[in-house]
Enzyme design. Structure first.
Site, short mmCIF file in Angstrom:
data_model
loop_
_atom_site.label_atom_id
_atom_site.label_comp_id
_atom_site.label_asym_id
_atom_site.label_seq_id
_atom_site.Cartn_x
_atom_site.Cartn_y
_atom_site.Cartn_z
CB ALA A 111 -0.88 -0.02 1.23
N GLY A 154 0.75 -5.02 1.02
CA GLY A 154 -0.46 -5.14 0.21
C GLY A 154 -0.21 -5.85 -1.11
CD GLU A 177 1.82 -5.35 5.70
OE1 GLU A 177 2.68 -6.18 6.02
OE2 GLU A 177 1.01 -5.53 4.78
#
Ligand SMILES: CCCCCCC/C=C/C(=O)SCCNC(=O)CCNC(=O)[C@H](O)C(C)(C)COP(=O)(O)OP(=O)(O)OC[C@H]1O[C@@H](n2cnc3c(N)ncnc32)[C@H](O)[C@@H]1OP(=O)(O)O
Length: 303
Positions: A111, A154, A177
């Site tokens: 992301a 992502g 993440e």
């Protein structure tokens, strides 16, 4: 003429200006462009995603994530374009199988951290954040991920939303993440564990460590690792093989396999049996079995 139009349509902004400028004037050019779109000779090139019909029968929908300077980081615009591209190919009756790949050295590096950095809890909760993300996993047609490079965060989750993943020997995977103070938010904590078990899933999600394509294959996240120049041709070959089968039965089979993710074994077996029974309502089941007995290739009509 076709060359001029081809250049124009490769840039949607230019193309839309062109259409406006010419709406009162040279309408024949506009009509010619519209004809090329409607025949499928030219696919609309979105800002962050390229689409193309490929394979010998042009029945494979190839989607290329196209934001290489940012390693195809999944910004909101890219996810919207991806969702629209899946819509386009799902609606197209000729398209049998979709392939998603990335332009440049990444499949997707996750992301978009720059887009997320300033968001507050209230904004992500109320703003529909992640609302475009489910589209790939909801596609009725088979989707193959051709992982050409980094599939992180992502990007790794996007790959796991696909039905089959092939990877280049140079691909790198991970759920980093945790290293930036958050956790996977689009399936990373839920899908890895189903294929790799708890210890591997915990190791990947809690350490943020990257792992190789060979390791991804060993743990069952990808089904084949290929030299970089073979990745797309082999993905297309697989997509074509799937595309030779009845589309209606392929869709039912995909639904049955996916059910295993969601339910108990007993319920899954009952569901599978019902789906198996339902194939007897199709002309393609009749054709497939007749073709076998008559020693000829089947001619499926998707009915
Ligand atoms: C809209 C829906 C959101 C859904 C959220 C679902 C939950 C998912 C969360 C995440 O995915 S969080 C992000 C996880 N990914 C990462 O942490 C990876 C970040 N990238 C890197 O670690 C490195 O870029 C790399 C992949 C190891 C490659 O390193 P390299 O040195 O080769 O290149 P860079 O110079 O770092 O990158 C080039 C260029 O690309 C930009 N970029 C890379 N990754 C991202 C990213 N995830 N978001 C935004 N931008 C990214 C990077 O900033 C560079 O651009 P410039 O800064 O030079 O302009």
């Amino acid at each position: 003429m076709a060359g001029v139009i081809r250049k124009l349509v490769q840039n949607p902004v230019t193309f839309s200006k062109y259409l406006t400028a010419h709406s009162a004037g040279i309408n024949s050019n506009v009509a010619a462009a519209q004809r090329l779109f409607s025949t499928g000779a030219i696919q609309f090139q979105r800002e962050f995603v390229l689409t193309e019909k490929t394979g010998s029968k042009k029945n494979i929908g190839l989607i290329t994530l196209n934001r290489p300077k940012a390693l195809n980081a999944l910004c909101d615009g890219l996810m919207k374009d991806l969702s629209d591209a899946v819509d386009e190919f799902e609606k197209d009756r000729e398209i049998a199988t979709l392939i998603i790949t990335g332009q440049g050295k990444a499949f997707a590096a996750g992301a978009d951290i720059k887009e997320m950095q300033g968001l507050t809890f209230a904004e992500v909760v109320t703003g529909g954040f992640l609302s475009h993300w489910l589209r790939v996993s909801q596609c009725r047609k088979p989707v193959i991920a051709a992982v050409n490079g980094y599939a992180l965060g992502g990007g790794c989750e996007l790959m796991m939303m696909c039905d089959i993943a092939y990877a280049s020997e140079t691909a790198k995977f991970g759920q980093p993440e945790i290293l930036i103070g958050t956790i996977p938010g689009a399936g990373g904590t839920q899908r890895i564990i189903k294929v790799a078990g708890k210890s591997k899933a915990m190791e990947i999600c809690l350490s943020g460590n990257q792992f190789s394509a060979a390791e991804a294959e060993k743990m069952g996240l990808v089904s084949k690792v290929l030299p970089p120049d073979q990745l797309l041709p082999e993905s297309i070959k697989l997509a074509e093989k799937i595309g030779n089968n009845s589309k209606i039965v392929v869709g039912l089979c995909k639904e049955a396999v996916n059910r295993a993710y969601e339910t108990t074994l007993t319920e899954g077996l009952n569901f599978e049996r019902r789906i198996f029974h339902s194939t007897f309502a199709t002309e393609d089941r009749q054709e497939g079995m007749s073709a076998f007995i008559e020693k000829r290739p089947p001619n499926f009509q998707d009915k």
